[in-house]
Design a protein around this motif. Structure first.
Motif, PDB file in Angstrom:
ATOM      1  N   ASN A 659      26.474  14.809  26.776  1.00 28.37           N
ATOM      2  CA  ASN A 659      25.864  13.511  27.045  1.00 28.37           C
ATOM      3  C   ASN A 659      24.398  13.525  26.640  1.00 28.37           C
ATOM      4  O   ASN A 659      23.667  14.481  26.954  1.00 28.37           O
ATOM      5  CB  ASN A 659      25.993  13.177  28.531  1.00 28.37           C
ATOM      6  N   ARG A 660      23.968  12.467  25.967  1.00 31.83           N
ATOM      7  CA  ARG A 660      22.583  12.377  25.505  1.00 31.83           C
ATOM      8  C   ARG A 660      22.069  10.958  25.697  1.00 31.83           C
ATOM      9  O   ARG A 660      22.832   9.997  25.623  1.00 31.83           O
ATOM     10  CB  ARG A 660      22.471  12.780  24.033  1.00 31.83           C
ATOM     11  N   GLU A 662      20.378   9.174  23.723  1.00 38.29           N
ATOM     12  CA  GLU A 662      20.527   8.334  22.542  1.00 38.29           C
ATOM     13  C   GLU A 662      21.852   7.586  22.538  1.00 38.29           C
ATOM     14  O   GLU A 662      21.952   6.478  22.009  1.00 38.29           O
ATOM     15  CB  GLU A 662      20.452   9.187  21.257  1.00 38.29           C
ATOM     16  N   GLU A 663      22.874   8.191  23.133  1.00 35.93           N
ATOM     17  CA  GLU A 663      24.217   7.643  23.020  1.00 35.93           C
ATOM     18  C   GLU A 663      24.593   6.708  24.170  1.00 35.93           C
ATOM     19  O   GLU A 663      25.596   5.996  24.075  1.00 35.93           O
ATOM     20  CB  GLU A 663      25.225   8.792  22.913  1.00 35.93           C
ATOM     21  N   ASN A 664      23.842   6.729  25.257  1.00 35.47           N
ATOM     22  CA  ASN A 664      24.186   5.840  26.369  1.00 35.47           C
ATOM     23  C   ASN A 664      23.122   4.783  26.634  1.00 35.47           C
ATOM     24  O   ASN A 664      23.177   4.090  27.641  1.00 35.47           O
ATOM     25  CB  ASN A 664      24.453   6.654  27.647  1.00 35.47           C
TER      26      ASN A 664
END
Length: 739
Positions: A659-660, A662-664
């Protein structure tokens, strides 16, 4: 001598139970006073201080008694603020000398190439153009000891703005524990998981003592019943679900019934007690059989453990419970009857039926009013609701009041809220959140206004006469704690939707975790959004430096515990919202690690010190909950340029790993918008109703307090209040909710 309940009292009430000891022996004058002053000094190093009455009391005791009290209390408050562990950082000089991200990664590669052990594995991947940062020996693990890190930092410069939390003098520990037990057990709002565990400890010691007049929250009742069962006391059972919750408690399961319980083998005594409880409930109220449908599978599994068929002749009503669960007997549910009426278009009939369950009627008001085809039906629904208001709980009244306030029919036409009005944000009892389109028609304005007026009048009627009402203005924007679910334990933690001022030039938030059995990598990140909730930038292990501040560096495993920090200069922030988040990149979840927490500190621009300084911590909360991404709060810049914290207490499901931020960021921005723009019922609302019945209302300016008794509502209890005063602070804010 220590008492097992003393730490609970200190954590929940900020009162130190009055220590007792032998009279001060001859020739020992001054020992207690000296020890008390030393205790006070030690407390100040972690942001606490003895109140005048507590300091005076301790000064009259033998020095050994004071020293023993100090050791125990210091251990408790250090844990409260997160100072019981060592907070190291990857970059030894943090926040100074944090490198550019890509320069840092390049340095890690170069160090791997000159490392004989690492070079062989690094060269082949370089030819492919890919580098696994986790395979580089210089990445993700501390490159210096905690002692070396301390040596790189100057001593903290004490500032007048540093947090000082007063510890007050309590009564004898037994009396304090009893009062705390009665307050938690009799709470009108559900407790969080940590508070439920504390209630279980207290109930074990208090099962045979004084009990609350009522235990309105069912989970609390289950915890109390578990203790009463062991003590051989009478059980508090009036629904079949009460018995199911007790069975879960006896098996060490979830009394909230959110998670399935694996029922253990029960003794004959236990089986008989549970079956007798079920039989008595159904014999007294046959309609309770309909409650079985909501937890049919759990009842079927419980029936197998209770060997219910062996006792069918002795407890026939209990046997009917399991027959309903297996589908062998019919018990028409209340909700099913309501749905039949609504399906037939009989809204008035549904309202009449729901009037027998006031809470259900009030929670269904939105749906009923939107289903009405005529003014006659709307009048019937509204009148039915007004008539049942006196029978509904205060928590339901306030929840419906807040809901109707946010259902203004002008929302959709309001251009600056058009996007948010088109979405609904749902948050369940564990803090998991999701967003769906809002396709509901508006609630008719006349009925909405009429109901709001009736709810206000009924709530005001239930509030006690406050006498002289003394209010700390900083507490007015704290949301009413209509539920403790998903609100974790800690220092300075406030209910979801609360706003608290953030005053200081330097904001530093942090996370700490310690893995239990396997390598675990938590990543602290900070997402900066503009006023339209669009991404400006972020700080994380992939972006160590920005105009706004710096990241302390990525730690990828925590066998001995690990910390990450983000430092922000609020004056340099280019956006309107700063959203801290903790992402689980790999390893154990928030519920699985040995320990994890989040918090933030405030300092002035020139205040030196270590990365973690306990006396600058404004808030620290446990990180517990479902999902792989935690969103504790958001920092919001007001129109006047000042900042405040808005509490979220949210968890995103996230991915199983990697999980990062940038992605959420899109989903995070949507959820943040939903929480920020929803208007909560706050302390301001209830104190406004109370002011109408007060003999005087004073906004406290932080100086002297009145001489006589007052009802004080504030963030912290001030010194000098009359002993007969009623005191409401975040520690017992639930007491403000009328029954």
């Amino acid at each position: 001598m220590s008492h097992p309940l003393e730490p609970l009292v200190v954590r929940h009430t900020l009162r130190v139970p009055a220590p007792s000891g032998p009279g001060r022996p001859a020739g020992s004058e001054g020992q207690g006073a000296a020890a008390a002053r030393q205790f006070d000094t030690a407390l100040m190093s972690v942001g606490f201080k003895l109140s005048a009455d507590l300091l005076e009391h301790l000064s009259e005791l033998p020095g050994a008694v004071v020293a023993d009290t100090a050791a125990r209390t210091l251990d408790t408050v250090r844990r409260m603020v997160g100072d019981h562990v060592r907070h190291n950082v990857y970059f030894v000089d943090f926040p100074a000398n944090v490198p550019d991200t890509h320069d840092f990664w390049a340095e890690c590669v170069l160090r791997a190439l000159v490392d004989d052990t690492a070079r062989e594995g690094t060269l082949p991947v370089l030819f492919d153009g890919l580098v696994n940062l986790l395979a580089l020996p210089a990445y993700g693990t501390y490159q210096h000891t905690y002692t070396e890190m301390l040596a790189a930092h100057d001593e903290l410069i004490v500032d007048a703005g540093d947090r000082v939390t007063l510890l007050h003098l309590g009564g004898p520990v037994e009396a304090e524990a009893t009062a705390l037990y009665l307050a938690l057990a009799g709470s009108t709002t559900p407790l969080g998981n940590e508070d439920l565990r504390d209630l279980a400890v207290l109930a074990e010691h208090r099962a045979a003592g004084p009990q609350p007049a009522q235990i309105p929250v069912r989970e609390n009742r289950a915890v109390v019943n578990r203790a009463r069962f062991d003590a051989g006391a009478d059980l508090l059972l009036d629904t079949v679900t009460d018995v199911l919750r007790l069975a879960c408690a006896l098996s060490g399961g979830d009394v909230t019934l959110l998670e399935p319980t694996r029922f253990r083998s029960l003794s004959r005594r236990d089986r008989r007690a549970l079956l007798a409880g079920l039989d008595s409930v159904v014999a007294h109220s046959p309609g309770r059989l309909a409650d079985v449908h909501a937890h049919r599978e759990a009842f079927k599994r419980l029936g197998e453990r209770l060997h219910a068929h062996e006792y069918a002749a002795r407890w026939p009503h209990a046997a009917r419970v399991f027959a309903v669960a297996r589908g062998e007997a019919e018990a028409r549910s209340f909700d099913g009857r309501v749905e039949e009426l609504l399906g037939a278009g009989d809204v008035t009939g549904a309202a009449r039926l729901l009037a027998g369950a006031p809470g259900k009627l009030l929670r269904a008001l939105d749906r009923l009013l939107c289903a009405c085809a005529t003014q006659e039906e709307r009048d019937a629904v509204t009148t039915a609701a007004e008539q049942v208001l006196p029978q509904a709980s205060g928590r339901v009244l306030l929840s419906v009041r807040e809901h109707l306030h946010n259902r203004a029919d002008g929302d959709r036409a309001n251009s600056d809220r058009a996007d948010s009005a088109a979405r609904r944000v749902f948050v369940n009892r564990t803090g998991r959140a999701w967003v769906t389109p809002d396709t509901r028609p508006p609630v008719p304005a006349p009925e909405r206004e009429r109901l709001i007026a009736a709810l206000d009048a009924e709530t005001a009627r239930r509030l006690p006469d406050p006498g002289h009402l003394l209010i700390d203005p900083d507490v007015l924007d704290v949301a009413l704690p209509l539920s403790g679910k998903a609100t974790t334990a800690g220092l300075g933690v406030l209910p979801r939707g609360s706003a608290s001022p953030v005053e200081g030039e330097l904001l530093r938030f942090f996370t700490y975790w310690k893995q239990a059995s396997r390598d675990t990598d938590f990543d602290l990140s900070g997402l900066v959004l503009n006023e339209a909730y669009e991404t400006v930038c972020w700080l994380s292990y992939t972006s160590l430096t920005e105009v706004e501040g710096v990241h302390s560096g990525d730690i990828t495993q925590a066998p001995d515990g690990a910390s990450e920090f983000i430092d922000l200069r609020l004056g340099a922030v280019r956006g309107t919202y700063v959203v801290p988040q903790v992402n689980i990149y790999a390893g154990e979840g928030f519920e699985d690690v040995e320990e994890s927490f989040f918090g933030y500190m405030l300092r002035d621009g020139e205040q030196r010190g270590r990365p973690f300084e306990a006396r600058t911590v404004r808030m620290k909360s446990e990180l517990r909950g479902p999902g792989r991404v935690a969103l504790p709060l958001v920092f919001v810049r007001g129109k006047d340029g000042g900042w405040h914290a808005k509490w979220l207490h949210l968890h995103l499901k996230g991915r199983p790993h990697s999980n990062r931020v940038e992605e959420n960021r899109v989903s995070v921005a949507t959820l943040v918008r939903g929480i920020v723009e929803r208007e909560r019922l706050t302390v301001r609302y209830l104190t406004g109703l109370m002011a109408g019945r007060a003999t005087a209302t004073t906004l406290w300016d932080g100086t002297a307090v009145p001489d006589g008794p007052v009802t004080y509502v504030g963030l912290e209890r001030p010194e000098g209040l009359h002993p007969d005063s009623r005191i409401i602070t975040p520690e017992n804010l639930r007491d403000l909710i009328p029954g």
